[in-house]
Motif scaffolding. Structure first.
Motif, PDB file in Angstrom:
ATOM      1  N   LEU A   1       0.856  -1.182   0.000  1.00  0.00           N
ATOM      2  CA  LEU A   1       0.000   0.000   0.000  1.00  0.00           C
ATOM      3  C   LEU A   1       0.895   1.235   0.000  1.00  0.00           C
ATOM      4  O   LEU A   1       1.707   1.422   0.903  1.00  0.00           O
ATOM      5  N   LEU A   2       0.735   2.048  -1.039  1.00  0.00           N
ATOM      6  CA  LEU A   2       1.541   3.251  -1.196  1.00  0.00           C
ATOM      7  C   LEU A   2       0.636   4.466  -1.241  1.00  0.00           C
ATOM      8  O   LEU A   2      -0.549   4.365  -1.559  1.00  0.00           O
ATOM      9  N   GLY A   3       1.214   5.624  -0.987  1.00  0.00           N
ATOM     10  CA  GLY A   3       0.455   6.859  -1.100  1.00  0.00           C
ATOM     11  C   GLY A   3       1.094   7.945  -0.271  1.00  0.00           C
ATOM     12  O   GLY A   3       1.914   7.670   0.614  1.00  0.00           O
ATOM     13  N   PRO A   4       0.742   9.199  -0.535  1.00  0.00           N
ATOM     14  CA  PRO A   4       1.296  10.302   0.246  1.00  0.00           C
ATOM     15  C   PRO A   4       0.827  10.241   1.694  1.00  0.00           C
ATOM     16  O   PRO A   4      -0.093   9.488   2.031  1.00  0.00           O
ATOM     17  N   ASN A   5       1.462  11.034   2.548  1.00  0.00           N
ATOM     18  CA  ASN A   5       1.040  11.089   3.940  1.00  0.00           C
ATOM     19  C   ASN A   5      -0.431  11.480   4.027  1.00  0.00           C
ATOM     20  O   ASN A   5      -0.885  12.368   3.316  1.00  0.00           O
ATOM     21  N   GLY A   6      -1.170  10.780   4.896  1.00  0.00           N
ATOM     22  CA  GLY A   6      -2.580  11.086   5.066  1.00  0.00           C
ATOM     23  C   GLY A   6      -3.489  10.454   4.033  1.00  0.00           C
ATOM     24  O   GLY A   6      -4.678  10.757   3.992  1.00  0.00           O
ATOM     25  N   ALA A   7      -2.951   9.544   3.212  1.00  0.00           N
ATOM     26  CA  ALA A   7      -3.761   8.923   2.160  1.00  0.00           C
ATOM     27  C   ALA A   7      -4.707   7.856   2.699  1.00  0.00           C
ATOM     28  O   ALA A   7      -5.687   7.502   2.051  1.00  0.00           O
ATOM     29  N   GLY A   8      -4.396   7.302   3.882  1.00  0.00           N
ATOM     30  CA  GLY A   8      -5.250   6.271   4.462  1.00  0.00           C
ATOM     31  C   GLY A   8      -4.620   4.894   4.532  1.00  0.00           C
ATOM     32  O   GLY A   8      -5.303   3.914   4.846  1.00  0.00           O
ATOM     33  N   LYS A   9      -3.311   4.786   4.288  1.00  0.00           N
ATOM     34  CA  LYS A   9      -2.651   3.483   4.251  1.00  0.00           C
ATOM     35  C   LYS A   9      -2.733   2.765   5.604  1.00  0.00           C
ATOM     36  O   LYS A   9      -3.177   1.620   5.683  1.00  0.00           O
ATOM     37  N   SER A  10      -2.273   3.443   6.650  1.00  0.00           N
ATOM     38  CA  SER A  10      -2.272   2.806   7.973  1.00  0.00           C
ATOM     39  C   SER A  10      -3.688   2.608   8.493  1.00  0.00           C
ATOM     40  O   SER A  10      -3.956   1.642   9.218  1.00  0.00           O
ATOM     41  N   THR A  11      -4.607   3.498   8.128  1.00  0.00           N
ATOM     42  CA  THR A  11      -6.005   3.323   8.522  1.00  0.00           C
ATOM     43  C   THR A  11      -6.563   2.038   7.925  1.00  0.00           C
ATOM     44  O   THR A  11      -7.243   1.258   8.604  1.00  0.00           O
ATOM     45  N   LEU A  12      -6.280   1.791   6.647  1.00  0.00           N
ATOM     46  CA  LEU A  12      -6.732   0.561   5.990  1.00  0.00           C
ATOM     47  C   LEU A  12      -6.142  -0.663   6.681  1.00  0.00           C
ATOM     48  O   LEU A  12      -6.839  -1.652   6.931  1.00  0.00           O
ATOM     49  N   LEU A  13      -4.856  -0.599   7.006  1.00  0.00           N
ATOM     50  CA  LEU A  13      -4.205  -1.727   7.671  1.00  0.00           C
ATOM     51  C   LEU A  13      -4.856  -2.000   9.035  1.00  0.00           C
ATOM     52  O   LEU A  13      -5.088  -3.151   9.412  1.00  0.00           O
ATOM     53  N   ARG A  14      -5.150  -0.949   9.774  1.00  0.00           N
ATOM     54  CA  ARG A  14      -5.774  -1.105  11.093  1.00  0.00           C
ATOM     55  C   ARG A  14      -7.178  -1.701  10.981  1.00  0.00           C
ATOM     56  O   ARG A  14      -7.598  -2.468  11.850  1.00  0.00           O
ATOM     57  N   CYS A  15      -7.880  -1.352   9.909  1.00  0.00           N
ATOM     58  CA  CYS A  15      -9.209  -1.947   9.687  1.00  0.00           C
ATOM     59  C   CYS A  15      -9.092  -3.444   9.419  1.00  0.00           C
ATOM     60  O   CYS A  15      -9.892  -4.255   9.922  1.00  0.00           O
ATOM     61  N   LEU A  16      -8.110  -3.848   8.625  1.00  0.00           N
ATOM     62  CA  LEU A  16      -7.913  -5.265   8.342  1.00  0.00           C
ATOM     63  C   LEU A  16      -7.514  -6.030   9.605  1.00  0.00           C
ATOM     64  O   LEU A  16      -7.960  -7.156   9.834  1.00  0.00           O
ATOM     65  N   ALA A  17      -6.680  -5.392  10.430  1.00  0.00           N
ATOM     66  CA  ALA A  17      -6.197  -6.052  11.649  1.00  0.00           C
ATOM     67  C   ALA A  17      -7.257  -6.141  12.731  1.00  0.00           C
ATOM     68  O   ALA A  17      -7.121  -6.923  13.681  1.00  0.00           O
ATOM     69  N   GLY A  18      -8.313  -5.331  12.615  1.00  0.00           N
ATOM     70  CA  GLY A  18      -9.338  -5.320  13.652  1.00  0.00           C
ATOM     71  C   GLY A  18      -9.069  -4.297  14.733  1.00  0.00           C
ATOM     72  O   GLY A  18      -9.738  -4.278  15.770  1.00  0.00           O
ATOM     73  N   LEU A  19      -8.094  -3.432  14.517  1.00  0.00           N
ATOM     74  CA  LEU A  19      -7.763  -2.394  15.497  1.00  0.00           C
ATOM     75  C   LEU A  19      -8.646  -1.166  15.346  1.00  0.00           C
ATOM     76  O   LEU A  19      -8.664  -0.304  16.224  1.00  0.00           O
ATOM     77  N   LEU A  20      -9.358  -1.078  14.223  1.00  0.00           N
ATOM     78  CA  LEU A  20     -10.251   0.047  13.961  1.00  0.00           C
ATOM     79  C   LEU A  20     -11.514  -0.489  13.295  1.00  0.00           C
ATOM     80  O   LEU A  20     -11.431  -1.120  12.240  1.00  0.00           O
ATOM     81  N   PRO A  21     -12.683  -0.279  13.888  1.00  0.00           N
ATOM     82  CA  PRO A  21     -13.926  -0.790  13.272  1.00  0.00           C
ATOM     83  C   PRO A  21     -14.293   0.034  12.040  1.00  0.00           C
ATOM     84  O   PRO A  21     -14.047   1.237  11.991  1.00  0.00           O
ATOM     85  N   ILE A  22     -14.865  -0.616  11.049  1.00  0.00           N
ATOM     86  CA  ILE A  22     -15.319   0.105   9.865  1.00  0.00           C
ATOM     87  C   ILE A  22     -16.734   0.634  10.109  1.00  0.00           C
ATOM     88  O   ILE A  22     -17.484   0.101  10.928  1.00  0.00           O
ATOM     89  N   ASP A  23     -17.086   1.698   9.406  1.00  0.00           N
ATOM     90  CA  ASP A  23     -18.420   2.276   9.536  1.00  0.00           C
ATOM     91  C   ASP A  23     -19.413   1.612   8.578  1.00  0.00           C
ATOM     92  O   ASP A  23     -20.607   1.535   8.872  1.00  0.00           O
ATOM     93  N   ALA A  24     -18.907   1.192   7.437  1.00  0.00           N
ATOM     94  CA  ALA A  24     -19.755   0.530   6.446  1.00  0.00           C
ATOM     95  C   ALA A  24     -18.879  -0.362   5.577  1.00  0.00           C
ATOM     96  O   ALA A  24     -17.678  -0.156   5.463  1.00  0.00           O
ATOM     97  N   GLY A  25     -19.518  -1.384   4.982  1.00  0.00           N
ATOM     98  CA  GLY A  25     -18.784  -2.285   4.104  1.00  0.00           C
ATOM     99  C   GLY A  25     -18.679  -3.680   4.694  1.00  0.00           C
ATOM    100  O   GLY A  25     -19.518  -4.113   5.491  1.00  0.00           O
ATOM    101  N   ARG A  26     -17.582  -4.344   4.345  1.00  0.00           N
ATOM    102  CA  ARG A  26     -17.436  -5.751   4.721  1.00  0.00           C
ATOM    103  C   ARG A  26     -15.972  -6.137   4.612  1.00  0.00           C
ATOM    104  O   ARG A  26     -15.297  -5.779   3.648  1.00  0.00           O
ATOM    105  N   VAL A  27     -15.465  -6.884   5.588  1.00  0.00           N
ATOM    106  CA  VAL A  27     -14.111  -7.418   5.544  1.00  0.00           C
ATOM    107  C   VAL A  27     -14.191  -8.921   5.748  1.00  0.00           C
ATOM    108  O   VAL A  27     -14.748  -9.386   6.756  1.00  0.00           O
ATOM    109  N   ALA A  28     -13.656  -9.680   4.790  1.00  0.00           N
ATOM    110  CA  ALA A  28     -13.618 -11.138   4.901  1.00  0.00           C
ATOM    111  C   ALA A  28     -12.177 -11.599   4.767  1.00  0.00           C
ATOM    112  O   ALA A  28     -11.468 -11.191   3.841  1.00  0.00           O
ATOM    113  N   LEU A  29     -11.744 -12.449   5.693  1.00  0.00           N
ATOM    114  CA  LEU A  29     -10.394 -13.004   5.675  1.00  0.00           C
ATOM    115  C   LEU A  29     -10.500 -14.517   5.558  1.00  0.00           C
ATOM    116  O   LEU A  29     -11.148 -15.161   6.397  1.00  0.00           O
ATOM    117  N   ALA A  30      -9.896 -15.066   4.503  1.00  0.00           N
ATOM    118  CA  ALA A  30      -9.939 -16.517   4.256  1.00  0.00           C
ATOM    119  C   ALA A  30     -11.376 -17.032   4.253  1.00  0.00           C
ATOM    120  O   ALA A  30     -11.679 -18.105   4.798  1.00  0.00           O
TER     121      ALA A  30
END
Length: 353
Positions: free
Chosen positions: A34-63
């Motif tokens: 995941l690449l992008g300028p500072n503030g693009a949302g890279k670490s936020t996306l990672l935290r959502c996948l890890a379960g450290l940050l709940p999503i407001d809408a959508g769906r995350v499926a792992l395996a």
């Protein structure tokens, strides 16, 4: 790279005034950066996948297992997601030995102490640190700490690995060696891997595929070769060492704002014009001679990169030129100095937008 999609994520999350609204798929055995300028949302996306940050809408499926789906009331916490995470600062427990740090994950999941320690020893051997098992984290170098953090992430036998700027805390010399080692470890991991990085070299050497985030949305996705060949934004173009200008083409002329560029081949409609920094020649007086595009510009800044100097130019459009140290001295280049920039039409590549 595997063929089975193991990560399927549709994520919308708001943090203050910032909104992350994107999708991501990663296959088993695939390394995605995941690449992008500072503030693009890279670490936020990672935290959502890890379960450290709940999503407001959508769906995350792992395996194939849904771990976050607000509409259905599904929310699996981080500890229940079977995910290994390597943080930028590694976050090793300072009061535990290296062996105990690596064994911590299995122990927390109920694995008997002897078995967890045996697993930790095997992983320390794998990362070349078996002899440091009794040491405390403060006794390790940065590269050794990174390897311990990776071993700890693998100790829980995760189905997915997430790495947040895994080499950022290392000095330049150490980073090169650890990057090569890390690539080998990631290639041998059977599950999906997502790496957040701001370093293009790191992304290009570690990843099978790049996903570029800008302002909370996916701007571009593809193999490193695809992204380098056809960047989709000025930020991506700079990442791969190119200038990108967007304009409106009419035959061999492209209007870029109030300026016009002559291009080698006829085109029509919205286009992107690409050219390398080395294609720009700088002059103190307006150049004459072979057909070329010329414009007035002002030096906005300069970066030294080995034997070359990157000159950031402001004018009818922002671009970067690359010249030698001798050219800088000969032209008297400095911040605020006015120059003429020139690039031959044959150096320009045009892509429909």
């Amino acid at each position: 790279m595997g063929t089975d999609v193991s990560v399927e994520a549709e994520i919308r999350v708001r943090r203050g005034g910032f909104v992350l609204d994107t999708t991501l798929e990663v296959a088993d055995g695939e390394v995605v950066a995941l690449l992008g300028p500072n503030g693009a949302g890279k670490s936020t996306l990672l935290r959502c996948l890890a379960g450290l940050l709940p999503i407001d809408a959508g769906r995350v499926a792992l395996a194939g297992r849904v771990v976050d789906a607000p509409r259905q009331g599904v929310r699996v916490p981080a500890a229940g997601r079977d995910v290994g995470v390597v943080f930028q600062d590694y976050l090793l427990f300072p009061h535990l030995s290296v062996l105990e740090n690596v064994a911590f994950g299995p122990r927390a999941r109920g694995v008997p102490k002897a078995e967890a320690r045996q697993r930790a020893r095997r992983l320390l051997e794998r990362v070349g640190l078996a002899e440091r098992a009794a040491d405390r984290p403060r006794e390790l170098s940065g590269g050794q700490a990174q390897r311990v953090a990776l071993a700890r992430a693998l100790a829980g036998d995760p189905s997915m690995l997430l790495l947040d700027e895994p080499l950022a805390a290392l000095d330049v010399d150490t980073r090169k060696d650890v990057r090569r080692e890390l690539r080998g470890h990631l290639q041998s991991f059977d599950g999906p891997v997502v790496v957040v990085t701001h370093d293009p070299v790191e992304a290009l050497t570690l990843a099978d595929r790049l996903v570029v985030l800008e302002q909370g949305r996916t701007r571009q996705s593809g193999t490193p070769a695809e992204v380098a060949r056809r960047p989709r934004s000025p930020w991506v173009a700079r990442l791969v060492g190119l200038n990108l200008l967007s304009g409106e083409a009419a035959d061999t002329t492209v209007a870029v704002g109030a300026a016009q560029l002559t291009v080698p081949e006829p085109a029509h409609g919205p286009v992107d014009v690409l050219f390398p920094p080395q294609a720009i020649a700088l002059h103190r007086e307006r150049p004459h001679g072979s057909p070329r595009n010329t414009w007035r510009a002002v030096v906005e800044g300069m970066d030294v990169e080995g034997a070359r100097v990157r000159i950031h130019l402001d004018g009818p459009f922002p671009v970067v030129a690359e010249v030698t140290h001798a050219a800088v001295a000969e032209l008297g280049l400095a911040e605020g100095v006015g120059v003429w920039a020139a690039v031959k039409a044959v150096e320009l590549t045009v892509h429909p937008r």
